[in-house]
Design an enzyme around this catalytic site. Structure first.
Site, short mmCIF file in Angstrom:
data_model
loop_
_atom_site.label_atom_id
_atom_site.label_comp_id
_atom_site.label_asym_id
_atom_site.label_seq_id
_atom_site.Cartn_x
_atom_site.Cartn_y
_atom_site.Cartn_z
N ILE A 273 16.82 110.91 51.25
CA ILE A 273 16.35 109.60 51.69
C ILE A 273 15.03 109.88 52.40
O ILE A 273 15.02 110.38 53.52
CB ILE A 273 17.36 108.91 52.62
CG1 ILE A 273 18.67 108.65 51.88
CG2 ILE A 273 16.79 107.59 53.14
CD1 ILE A 273 19.74 107.98 52.72
N PRO A 274 13.90 109.60 51.74
CA PRO A 274 12.62 110.19 52.17
C PRO A 274 11.95 109.52 53.35
O PRO A 274 10.87 108.92 53.23
CB PRO A 274 11.78 110.06 50.90
CG PRO A 274 12.28 108.82 50.24
CD PRO A 274 13.77 108.81 50.51
N CYS A 275 12.54 109.64 54.52
CA CYS A 275 11.92 109.06 55.71
C CYS A 275 10.62 109.79 56.05
O CYS A 275 9.80 109.26 56.81
CB CYS A 275 12.89 109.07 56.88
SG CYS A 275 13.58 110.69 57.28
N HIS A 276 10.41 110.99 55.48
CA HIS A 276 9.16 111.71 55.73
C HIS A 276 7.97 111.04 55.05
O HIS A 276 6.82 111.35 55.36
CB HIS A 276 9.28 113.16 55.23
CG HIS A 276 9.57 113.30 53.77
ND1 HIS A 276 10.84 113.11 53.25
CD2 HIS A 276 8.76 113.57 52.70
CE1 HIS A 276 10.80 113.28 51.93
NE2 HIS A 276 9.56 113.56 51.58
#
Length: 282
Positions: A245-248
């Protein structure tokens, strides 16, 4: 702050104080609006703009937090929690937990009891990763610079679950995200617990393509609440599934990369690595 904005601020502050003091009586929209001398329609709109959620949702959060405190007492029953929170019965308590917390009150009370979790450690381009799964899917992924500390963080999520250090097919499938040929993360099964708002933010994050960025403001618009950038930021920070889950890929509207739960240097490395994957594919 201009005069009208100042008046509105104090109106919402007064409404929030009233809710905190009287949530057990379950005040409705009309009662709250009358308290601050506004029409129900105007109050609903103003409260949502300032608080980021509707008055009803804010009341649900207050109910939920109080019910959690009651349920932490092992002698308390679900009926006790419903009664002390001002709800009409355990059915409403159940709906409250499912709609806001993403789990039943029983599941919250038992802390994951009877839930079996497999976990393992894996090396990635960005350091060691702790990955955990249930029969439903991946429930946790976190960078594990310290194995013991990372495992303790996992156990805080499900304190009464049983754990087995074992890599399974669900984990192996998820780890393919680090393969440069992997392009369909939606096929990976996830087992997430969170509020409906958090789940909506995380689902929206999954739609941010590899090598692209978004902002907290754009995320807020995408989830249908453009005034909730701060709430979106909290949901991004609470993401339990690193990288997948690409919160970056979320940055500040100013263009600054901002902070990252697993370290600013790691975030920079991820974004650079993803950009390189895109370049090599062209």
């Amino acid at each position: 702050m201009n005069t009208q904005a100042n008046i509105n601020y104090y109106r919402i502050a007064e409404a929030i104080s009233y809710l905190k003091e009287n949530f057990k009586s379950q005040p409705d929209l009309d009662e709250l609006a009358e308290k601050v001398n506004l029409s129900p329609f105007h109050f609903q709109r103003l409260f949502s703009e300032w608080a980021g959620v509707s008055p009803k949702k804010f009341l649900q959060y207050l109910n939920l937090n109080y019910a959690k405190q009651v349920l932490k007492d092992q002698q308390s029953t679900l009926f006790d929690a419903a009664l002390q929170t001002g709800l009409s019965g355990t059915g409403r308590l159940h709906d409250l937990f499912v709609n806001v917390e993403g789990m039943t009150p029983g599941e919250f009370k038992n802390g994951g009891e009877n839930l079996r979790i497999n976990y393992s450690y894996a090396q990635t381009p960005f350091g060691q990763l702790l990955i955990a799964s249930t029969t439903k899917g991946i429930c946790y992924m976190a960078f594990a610079d310290n194995e013991a500390q990372a495992f303790d963080e996992l156990k805080k999520q499900f304190p009464l679950a049983s754990y087995q250090q074992k890599k399974d097919e669900i984990q192996e499938s998820a780890l393919q995200i680090f393969d440069q040929n992997w392009s369909e993360p939606s096929k990976i099964k996830l087992h997430l617990k969170g509020t409906p708002f958090q789940l909506k933010v995380w689902e929206t994050l999954l739609k941010v393509p590899l090598g692209q960025l978004t902002t907290y403001g754009n995320l807020a618009k995408a989830v249908g609440n453009p005034n909730a950038s701060r709430a979106v930021g909290s949901a991004v920070g609470d993401n339990p599934i690193a990288f997948l889950i690409p919160c970056h890929r979320v940055i500040q509207s100013s263009g600054h990369f901002g902070q990252y739960h697993w370290g600013q240097i790691r975030k920079n490395a991820m974004l650079g690595w993803e950009a390189a994957q895109i370049d090599s594919a062209i």
